[in-house]
Scaffold this active site. Structure first.
Site, PDB file in Angstrom:
ATOM      1  N   GLY A 211       0.807  -1.100   0.142  1.00 47.28           N
ATOM      2  CA  GLY A 211      -0.006  -0.006   0.171  1.00 47.28           C
ATOM      3  C   GLY A 211       0.629   1.311  -0.127  1.00 47.28           C
ATOM      4  O   GLY A 211       2.102   1.168  -0.380  1.00 47.28           O
TER       5      GLY A 211
ATOM      6  N   LEU B 286      -3.508  -5.450  -5.912  1.00 48.20           N
ATOM      7  CA  LEU B 286      -2.438  -4.545  -6.013  1.00 48.20           C
ATOM      8  C   LEU B 286      -1.244  -5.130  -5.006  1.00 48.20           C
ATOM      9  O   LEU B 286      -1.620  -5.795  -3.995  1.00 48.20           O
ATOM     10  CB  LEU B 286      -2.841  -3.376  -5.172  1.00 48.20           C
ATOM     11  CG  LEU B 286      -2.179  -2.084  -5.167  1.00 48.20           C
ATOM     12  CD1 LEU B 286      -1.950  -1.527  -6.473  1.00 48.20           C
ATOM     13  CD2 LEU B 286      -2.864  -1.166  -4.348  1.00 48.20           C
ATOM     14  N   ASP B 287      -0.166  -5.032  -5.379  1.00 48.23           N
ATOM     15  CA  ASP B 287       1.186  -5.534  -4.957  1.00 48.23           C
ATOM     16  C   ASP B 287       1.184  -7.104  -4.494  1.00 48.23           C
ATOM     17  O   ASP B 287       1.934  -7.523  -3.560  1.00 48.23           O
ATOM     18  CB  ASP B 287       1.272  -4.925  -3.539  1.00 48.23           C
ATOM     19  CG  ASP B 287       1.423  -3.432  -3.779  1.00 48.23           C
ATOM     20  OD1 ASP B 287       1.547  -2.850  -4.770  1.00 48.23           O
ATOM     21  OD2 ASP B 287       1.151  -2.739  -2.903  1.00 48.23           O
ATOM     22  N   GLU B 288       0.151  -7.718  -5.327  1.00 44.32           N
ATOM     23  CA  GLU B 288       0.214  -9.255  -4.984  1.00 44.32           C
ATOM     24  C   GLU B 288       0.445 -10.091  -6.008  1.00 44.32           C
ATOM     25  O   GLU B 288       0.744 -11.234  -5.984  1.00 44.32           O
ATOM     26  CB  GLU B 288      -1.465  -9.745  -4.603  1.00 44.32           C
ATOM     27  CG  GLU B 288      -1.849  -8.806  -3.415  1.00 44.32           C
ATOM     28  CD  GLU B 288      -1.265  -9.599  -1.963  1.00 44.32           C
ATOM     29  OE1 GLU B 288      -0.825 -10.740  -2.065  1.00 44.32           O
ATOM     30  OE2 GLU B 288      -1.812  -9.143  -0.991  1.00 44.32           O
TER      31      GLU B 288
END
EC number: 3.5.1.10
Lengths: 294, 294, 294, 294
Positions: free
Chosen positions: D211, D237-239
Site C-alpha cells: 500500500g 495490488l502488490d500481490e
C-alpha cells in the site's frame, strides 16, 4: 560492533546509558561529571531523534580506577545529577555478567549456536538455565554443566508451567530471557517482568509473514529473499521493537525445506548479534523501536 | 547515514571535526565550549583507536543562532582552545557548498550517476566543471550548464595537460576532485594539493586486482563476488585510504562483459556514497585508513 | 541450492556429471540415453563457456527404478556412449554417502559447525575421522563417536605425519578432505591424490590477503568489508579453484579481534556451503575455476 | 545472468520457452527436435517444481543458420511437436526487439535509470513511449527523441485516460509496460491485456508494507533493512508474481527522507534487473510465482 576486552581491563570499565528529552547542556553535564570523577571516556555514542524537540540517547563507555569499589557511590552521585536534568539512566559493568535463560522447543540450531558462542567466550553472560517444553534438547545442554529444565506445556498444564517458569527465573536471578525458537505463548506476567529484557527470534523478515509457518508463507508468496528478525517481546505477537534483521537470497528452486535450512543460518546469526548487543548494553528502546549503538 | 536538511535550517548549522592523541577531558572541553557559545549539539560521533594511548576522533553537528555572521569569530575562539589541547580541527558549514570537479575518460556511468544526484539535490555541492581527456562525455554535461573541459592527454601533451588541470582547479576554487573512471595517471603535484580531497573509484574490491583490467583479472581468477572501492588518491596507485566498498555476487555464467555491466552498478553507488560522505564532512583520515562517521 | 530428499527416494536417485568440448547433439544423446533406460530427469543444469568452441558442462539428476541393482550396468552402458563423444563423466548416487575427513588445528569454529550440520542431517556424508596437529579439539569430536587422530606436526615429525595422514585416509577410504582451519602445509602427494577432493577455507576474500594473518592484513589496509573463501587445494597456496566466497561489512571501530570474531561466522557458512555442494556433486572444475550447479 | 551478444550473432539466435506438466521424454523430444533442425543449444535451463507430478519449465537458447528466414517454419514445426506433448511454449529472437512503454508519475529515478541503460545498450528493447499523468518528466525524455505523452488522470478524466492509454499502447504495438513509479491504479482491461507483460516496482520488501507510503511504514515499524520489489501486475495490488527483490541495511539514524533516498538506489536496480530479465525471456510465470532462468 561488539568489542571484547580482557578480564583485567574490564574490572575498571563502566557503561552509562541515558535517555531523555533533548535539551542543551546534557553532553557537557555528563562528560563533566565523568571527568570530575576521574573517569576516562573510551567510547561515546549519541542519537537525537529530531533536532527540534526530539528525544536524546547516549551511551558512554568509560574507565575509572577502582571502579568496582566506588561503583555504588558513583551511581548515587550520578542519580542526583540525573534528577536535576530529568534523565532516565542506568549504569552497568562488563565485569558484572548478566544472567541469561534460554527457552527452546524442538529446533536446536539457535540454542546450539548460543552455547558454542558462550563456550568460546563470545557471550559475556552466565547461562543460568535452559528451559524447554520438550526433553529433546537436554543432550546439548547437560554436558556443559548448565541446568536443563523440562517444563511440559500443554493446554492443561499451561498455568502450572508459567508459574514454574517465573519461579525458576526468580530463583536464579535471571536478567535476560532468550527465546531461541520457543514455540509457546508467553504470558503477560512474564512479558511485563522482562520488558526489554526478553529477546525472541522470529523466522521471517518482519513485518512480512507474521505468525505460524513463515517459511511456508514465504514459499507460497514466491519471495526472492528470506529473512529473520530478533526483537524484544511485547504483548502483541511479533510486534515488539526490532533489534536486528538479516536476509538471504533464494530462488524458484528452493522448496519449503530448503528455505528452512537456509533460514537456520540466518536465524542463529541474527539472534546471536541481538543477544551480544543486549549483553553489551548497546540497545536502547523507545516506543516500538530500538537505538542500537553497536 | 547522510542526513539532508532544508536550506533554512542549514544556515544555522555547523560541523566541527577533531583529531588528536586521546587524553581525558577533550569531550568535556569541546561540549563546554559549544555550550558556552549557545550552540546546541544535534549529532556527535567519537572514535578512539585504542583505549590506551590511542588517537581520538570527533565529529559534532551543531546549531547556533546567527552562525553565518559569527562563524569567523567562533573559529578563532575554538582555535585558541584547540591550541591548548594540541587538537587538529576544522569547522565547516553545510550552507557553504563545496566546489567539485569531476574527471572522466570514456566510461560514463559514474559521471551520469553523479550528475543525476546533483540535479535532484542529493549532492550538497556545486559542480564547477567536468574535465576529460576525451570529447565524448560533453553531451551529458553541457545541457546542464556545467563547463566541460576537453584536455587531451597523450605522452606528448601530458605536462601541458597537467598544468591546464591545475590552472582550471585553481581558477574555479575547486575543493574536491572526483575521478569518476578517469584512466590517466595523476601527477604528484595534484595529489599533494588535493590530499584527502581527491576521490577515485577503482573497479575492484581492493586490495584484490590492483592495476589494469580488474574485471578481466576477476574473471580469470574465477571469483564468486566482484566489488568496487572508493578511496582517496595517494602517490601509490590503488593504495590510498579506503572510504567505501561494496560487492555483488557473480557466478560461472558471467563473462568479462557481464562482470563489467554488473560492476557498473556497484561502482556508481560506491562512488556516490563516498562523495556524499565527503561532502558532509563525515570522513576523517588517519594514516592509510578512514574513520567514517556516517 | 542444495536439495535434500528423504532416504526412500534417494535409493532410486542418480547423478550424471559431464564435461567435454562443446558440440551439437550432446544433450540429445544424454537425454535419449536416460530415456531409453527408463530414467526420469528430475533436474538438469548445463553450461557452455563460450558458444564458439567452448567447453560444455552438464549435471543431471535422475530417478530410475531399481537403480541400486542396475547402477554398474548403467555406468558401463554410458561409458560406451561417452567414449564415442569423448565425454569426461562420472555417475554417483546420493544413497552412497561420501566418506569425509576433517583436518583442524586450534580454531574450532568451522569444525564445530560441520559437526552440528552432520548431526542434524545437513551433510550427506560419513565423517570417517577428524585429524589434528593438536589434542585440543578432541572434546568436540569423541563424544560423537567419531575417531580423533592427534598427529603432531613439527619440523622434525613432518614427514612422519604426512605418511600417517595418507595411511589414515587410505585405510578409511576417504573421498573428501576438508581443511577446517588446518594451519599446516599440505604435501604434494596428498594434494595430487585429493585433486578436486580437498577443500580449504581461507579467512579472506581471495585473492586479497593471501598468506598468513589475513585479518591483521585487512585491519591494516583499512578495508570496509571482510570475507572468506572456500577453494579446492592445489600446489599453489590460496590459488586453487574457488568454490564459494562471502563477505561481511566492517568499519573503523573494528579491531583485529573484532574482525576475527565476525570472520568466524563468514568462514563457517562459506565452508559449509562448499562442502554441501561438493557432497551433492554440484561442483565441476575446469582450469582454475569452478562451475557450481547449485 | 543476462548475457549480451553482438548484433551479428543475434540474428541467428533463438529462444524457446516451455511449460507443461512434467513427464518423461520432454527433454529428449525438445533437444532431438532442435538437433534435427540443425540448431545448436548454447544454453539450457530447466526446473521441475516437484519430482512427483510437478510442473516442468524449460528455456533454451540456440543458434541456427538462417534463423531469420526459417523462423516461421520452425515455429510451425515445433507447434506440431508441442501439441502431441500438450506443451505450452513460445519462441522468440533477440534480434527482434521488444517494444516497451514506461509509465511514470513524479519520481524520476527509475525512469532516468532505465533511459540511461537504454542509451548505453543495456536494454534490448525499443522504448516506444513514456506516459505520465504529469508534465514534469518530459525534460528527461524528449531530448532522447522518445515520444512523451502527458495523460492527466483525475477522478473526472480517469476513464478517458484509460482509453487513451490503451489506444497509445495498441497504436505502437507495445509488448511490455513498465510502471516506473506510476502512482495510479491500473484498470482491469489493461491488466488483462498485459498479463505477465506489465512490470511494477513497489518501494518495499513485499509482502511487507503493502500500500501507500511504505517508507513511512518502515520508519514507524523500526525495521533494520528496507527493500524494493519488482513484480508483474495483477488485479490485486502488490500481490502479483515477484520477479526480483533487493534490500539495504538502515539504522536508527535514518529518517523517512533517508529511507526514501537510500530506497531509490534499491528500486532502480531491482526494476532494471526485472526488465532486463523479462526482455531476455528469462522469466516464466506459474500461479503467483516466477521461475527466473537468469
Amino acid at each position: 560492533m561488539t568489542h571484547l576486552s580482557s578480564g583485567n581491563e574490564q574490572s575498571n570499565e563502566g557503561r552509562l546509558l541515558i535517555s531523555c528529552p533533548d535539551r542543551p547542556g546534557i553532553v557537557t553535564t555528563v562528560s563533566r561529571f565523568l571527568y570530575d570523577w576521574g573517569a576516562n571516556i573510551i567510547r561515546s555514542d549519541q542519537h537525537t531523534t529530531d533536532p527540534e524537540g526530539g528525544h536524546f540517547f547516549m551511551r558512554v563507555e568509560f574507565q575509572m580506577d577502582d571502579l568496582d569499589r566506588r561503583f555504588a557511590e558513583l551511581e548515587e552521585a550520578f542519580g542526583e545529577t540525573a534528577e536535576r536534568f530529568r534523565i532516565s539512566w542506568r549504569m552497568s559493568r562488563p565485569s558484572h555478567k548478566k544472567r541469561m535463560a534460554i527457552f527452546v522447543s524442538k529446533e536446536e540450531h539457535c540454542l546450539v549456536d548460543l552455547l558454542w558462542r558462550w563456550q568460546i567466550g563470545e557471550l559475556n553472560a552466565d547461562i543460568a538455565m535452559v528451559v524447554s517444553n520438550h526433553p529433546d534438547m537436554e543432550k546439548w545442554v547437560s554436558p556443559l554443566g548448565i541446568p536443563y529444565h523440562h517444563v511440559p506445556c500443554t493446554r492443561e498444564t499451561r498455568l502450572e508451567a508459567e508459574q514454574r517458569h517465573l519461579q525458576l527465573l526468580e530463583e536464579e536471578g535471571v536478567d535476560l530471557v532468550v527465546l531461541a525458537r520457543y514455540m509457546q505463548i508467553i504470558p503477560s506476567t512474564m512479558v511485563e517482568q522482562y520488558q526489554n529484557r526478553m529477546i525472541n527470534i522470529h523466522h521471517s523478515f518482519l513485518p512480512a509473514f507474521i505468525g505460524a509457518n513463515p517459511y511456508k508463507q514465504a514459499y507460497e508468496r514466491g519471495v526472492k529473499i528470506i529473512g529473520a528478525t530478533a526483537h524484544y517481546v511485547t504483548e502483541d505477537l511479533d510486534e515488539g521493537p526490532i533489534i536486528e534483521q538479516n536476509v538471504e537470497r533464494v530462488d524458484h528452486r528452493c522448496g519449503v525445506e530448503d528455505l528452512k535450512r537456509m533460514g537456520r543460518d540466518v536465524e542463529r546469526l541474527v539472534l546471536a548479534r541481538a543477544v551480544q548487543w543486549h549483553l553489551h548494553d548497546e540497545v536502547l528502546v523507545y516506543g516500538n523501536k530500538t537505538v542500537v549503538f553497536r
